[in-house]
Scaffold this motif. Structure first.
Motif, PDB file in Angstrom:
ATOM      1  N   LEU A  37      -8.369  15.538  -1.275  1.00 22.24           N
ATOM      2  CA  LEU A  37      -9.439  15.589  -2.276  1.00 22.24           C
ATOM      3  C   LEU A  37      -9.118  16.555  -3.398  1.00 22.24           C
ATOM      4  CD1 LEU A  37     -12.738  15.546  -0.242  1.00 22.24           C
ATOM      5  CD2 LEU A  37     -11.572  13.688  -1.407  1.00 22.24           C
ATOM      6  N   CYS A  38      -8.342  17.574  -3.100  1.00 24.86           N
ATOM      7  CA  CYS A  38      -8.116  18.619  -4.100  1.00 24.86           C
ATOM      8  C   CYS A  38      -6.641  18.768  -4.456  1.00 24.86           C
ATOM      9  CB  CYS A  38      -8.717  19.946  -3.637  1.00 24.86           C
ATOM     10  SG  CYS A  38      -8.029  20.600  -2.104  1.00 24.86           S
ATOM     11  N   ASP A  39      -5.816  17.892  -3.912  1.00 28.59           N
ATOM     12  CA  ASP A  39      -4.387  17.948  -4.218  1.00 28.59           C
ATOM     13  C   ASP A  39      -3.819  16.560  -3.964  1.00 28.59           C
ATOM     14  OD1 ASP A  39      -1.827  18.830  -4.783  1.00 28.59           O
ATOM     15  OD2 ASP A  39      -2.011  20.632  -3.570  1.00 28.59           O
ATOM     16  N   GLN A  68      -1.180  12.170  14.712  1.00 28.34           N
ATOM     17  CA  GLN A  68       0.236  11.780  14.774  1.00 28.34           C
ATOM     18  C   GLN A  68       0.897  11.906  13.412  1.00 28.34           C
ATOM     19  OE1 GLN A  68       0.151   7.901  16.549  1.00 28.34           O
ATOM     20  NE2 GLN A  68       0.048   8.712  18.621  1.00 28.34           N
ATOM     21  N   ILE A  69       0.162  11.514  12.371  1.00 27.98           N
ATOM     22  CA  ILE A  69       0.711  11.615  11.020  1.00 27.98           C
ATOM     23  C   ILE A  69       0.984  13.080  10.669  1.00 27.98           C
ATOM     24  CG2 ILE A  69       0.176  11.332   8.565  1.00 27.98           C
ATOM     25  CD1 ILE A  69      -1.309   8.750   9.347  1.00 27.98           C
ATOM     26  N   PHE A  70       0.008  13.938  10.965  1.00 25.63           N
ATOM     27  CA  PHE A  70       0.199  15.356  10.652  1.00 25.63           C
ATOM     28  C   PHE A  70       1.375  15.938  11.427  1.00 25.63           C
ATOM     29  CE2 PHE A  70      -4.448  15.380   9.413  1.00 25.63           C
ATOM     30  CZ  PHE A  70      -4.182  15.555   8.064  1.00 25.63           C
ATOM     31  N   GLN A  71       1.502  15.543  12.676  1.00 20.14           N
ATOM     32  CA  GLN A  71       2.578  16.096  13.491  1.00 20.14           C
ATOM     33  C   GLN A  71       3.938  15.579  13.043  1.00 20.14           C
ATOM     34  OE1 GLN A  71       0.451  17.401  17.590  1.00 20.14           O
ATOM     35  NE2 GLN A  71       1.316  15.354  17.600  1.00 20.14           N
ATOM     36  N   GLU A  72       3.963  14.361  12.503  1.00 18.18           N
ATOM     37  CA  GLU A  72       5.229  13.824  12.015  1.00 18.18           C
ATOM     38  C   GLU A  72       5.578  14.413  10.654  1.00 18.18           C
ATOM     39  OE1 GLU A  72       4.760   9.582  12.125  1.00 18.18           O
ATOM     40  OE2 GLU A  72       4.593   9.586  14.310  1.00 18.18           O
ATOM     41  N   ASP A  73       4.560  14.622   9.819  1.00 12.37           N
ATOM     42  CA  ASP A  73       4.811  15.110   8.457  1.00 12.37           C
ATOM     43  C   ASP A  73       5.014  16.618   8.394  1.00 12.37           C
ATOM     44  OD1 ASP A  73       4.484  12.520   7.732  1.00 12.37           O
ATOM     45  OD2 ASP A  73       2.773  12.837   6.405  1.00 12.37           O
ATOM     46  N   PHE A  74       4.413  17.324   9.349  1.00 15.23           N
ATOM     47  CA  PHE A  74       4.505  18.785   9.337  1.00 15.23           C
ATOM     48  C   PHE A  74       4.962  19.244  10.715  1.00 15.23           C
ATOM     49  CE2 PHE A  74       1.003  17.431   6.607  1.00 15.23           C
ATOM     50  CZ  PHE A  74       1.282  18.066   5.420  1.00 15.23           C
ATOM     51  N   ALA A  88      -5.205   8.138   2.943  1.00 15.35           N
ATOM     52  CA  ALA A  88      -6.612   8.275   2.569  1.00 15.35           C
ATOM     53  C   ALA A  88      -7.472   7.378   3.449  1.00 15.35           C
ATOM     54  CB  ALA A  88      -6.798   7.930   1.096  1.00 15.35           C
ATOM     55  N   GLN A  89      -6.963   6.201   3.751  1.00 16.63           N
ATOM     56  CA  GLN A  89      -7.719   5.279   4.605  1.00 16.63           C
ATOM     57  C   GLN A  89      -7.788   5.784   6.035  1.00 16.63           C
ATOM     58  OE1 GLN A  89      -6.337   1.272   4.344  1.00 16.63           O
ATOM     59  NE2 GLN A  89      -7.287   0.938   2.352  1.00 16.63           N
ATOM     60  N   LEU A  90      -6.682   6.308   6.511  1.00 21.97           N
ATOM     61  CA  LEU A  90      -6.645   6.777   7.891  1.00 21.97           C
ATOM     62  C   LEU A  90      -7.379   8.089   8.075  1.00 21.97           C
ATOM     63  CD1 LEU A  90      -2.930   6.034   8.827  1.00 21.97           C
ATOM     64  CD2 LEU A  90      -4.954   4.849   9.653  1.00 21.97           C
ATOM     65  N   LEU A  91      -7.281   8.934   7.096  1.00 24.59           N
ATOM     66  CA  LEU A  91      -7.770  10.295   7.270  1.00 24.59           C
ATOM     67  C   LEU A  91      -9.118  10.514   6.606  1.00 24.59           C
ATOM     68  CD1 LEU A  91      -4.330  11.988   6.623  1.00 24.59           C
ATOM     69  CD2 LEU A  91      -5.372  11.494   8.825  1.00 24.59           C
ATOM     70  N   MET A 136       0.849  -1.190   0.000  1.00 33.69           N
ATOM     71  CA  MET A 136       0.000   0.000   0.000  1.00 33.69           C
ATOM     72  C   MET A 136       0.891   1.250   0.000  1.00 33.69           C
ATOM     73  SD  MET A 136      -2.795   1.135   2.871  1.00 33.69           S
ATOM     74  CE  MET A 136      -3.477  -0.523   2.961  1.00 33.69           C
ATOM     75  N   ASP A 137       0.627   2.167  -0.921  1.00 32.06           N
ATOM     76  CA  ASP A 137       1.466   3.369  -0.930  1.00 32.06           C
ATOM     77  C   ASP A 137       1.018   4.361   0.139  1.00 32.06           C
ATOM     78  OD1 ASP A 137      -0.656   4.878  -1.894  1.00 32.06           O
ATOM     79  OD2 ASP A 137      -0.035   4.676  -3.973  1.00 32.06           O
ATOM     80  N   GLU A 138       1.838   5.356   0.339  1.00 34.23           N
ATOM     81  CA  GLU A 138       1.603   6.313   1.424  1.00 34.23           C
ATOM     82  C   GLU A 138       0.285   7.068   1.232  1.00 34.23           C
ATOM     83  OE1 GLU A 138       4.106   9.767   3.766  1.00 34.23           O
ATOM     84  OE2 GLU A 138       4.559   9.342   1.680  1.00 34.23           O
ATOM     85  N   HIS A 139       0.002   7.435  -0.014  1.00 32.97           N
ATOM     86  CA  HIS A 139      -1.218   8.191  -0.289  1.00 32.97           C
ATOM     87  C   HIS A 139      -2.460   7.374   0.068  1.00 32.97           C
ATOM     88  CE1 HIS A 139      -4.458   9.920  -2.739  1.00 32.97           C
ATOM     89  NE2 HIS A 139      -3.841  11.062  -2.556  1.00 32.97           N
ATOM     90  N   THR A 140      -2.458   6.101  -0.326  1.00 30.21           N
ATOM     91  CA  THR A 140      -3.597   5.228  -0.038  1.00 30.21           C
ATOM     92  C   THR A 140      -3.753   5.030   1.460  1.00 30.21           C
ATOM     93  OG1 THR A 140      -3.160   4.091  -2.112  1.00 30.21           O
ATOM     94  CG2 THR A 140      -4.624   2.995  -0.564  1.00 30.21           C
TER      95      THR A 140
END
Ligand SMILES: [Zn+2]
Length: 101
Positions: free
Chosen positions: A86-88, A60-66, A8-11, A1-5
Motif C-alpha cells: 500500500l505504501c511502497d 510461503q511467498i514471504f519465506q521464499e522472497d525473504f 496483491a491478490q494473494l496478500l 498477470m505480473d508479480e505485483h498484481t
C-alpha cells in the motif's frame, strides 16, 4: 498477470493510507482472532499502519522472497514490515516479532 498484481491478490489490498513510517501496532488489534479461513498470522506495516492477515500461501511467498521464517503456530507473534504494497512497490523488511505485553 505480473508479480505485483499476483501478490496483491494473494496478500490483500486496501485503500492507500498516509505514509509516516512511524506507525505502531495496536496490541489489542494484534491479539484479535484472525478472520480469514486461511489466515495464519497478522502482518503490520510500520510505514502506513496497515494491519492485515497473512495466509498460508502468503507465508510461503514471504519465506521464499525473504529470509524470514514464519512459525506454523505464531501464537503471540506477528510479522512486522517497514513498508507494504500500500505504501511502497513491495513488502519490505519482514520480521517476526512478539506482540508487546
Ligand atoms: Zn504500508
Amino acid at each position: 498477470m505480473d508479480e505485483h498484481t499476483l501478490k496483491a491478490q494473494l496478500l490483500g489490498t486496501m485503500k492507500p493510507r498516509p505514509v509516516t513510517g512511524a506507525f505502531q501496532p495496536n496490541r489489542e488489534e494484534l491479539f484479535q482472532s484472525l478472520e480469514g479461513p486461511d489466515s495464519i498470522v497478522r502482518g503490520f506495516c510500520q510505514g502506513c499502519g496497515m494491519l492485515f492477515e497473512i495466509t498460508t500461501e502468503g507465508k510461503q511467498i514471504f519465506q521464499e522472497d525473504f529470509s524470514v521464517r514464519i512459525p506454523d503456530n505464531p501464537g503471540e507473534h506477528y510479522v512486522h514490515f517497514s513498508r507494504c504494497l500500500l505504501c511502497d512497490t513491495e513488502y519490505r523488511d519482514p520480521e517476526v516479532r512478539s506482540i508487546p505485553r
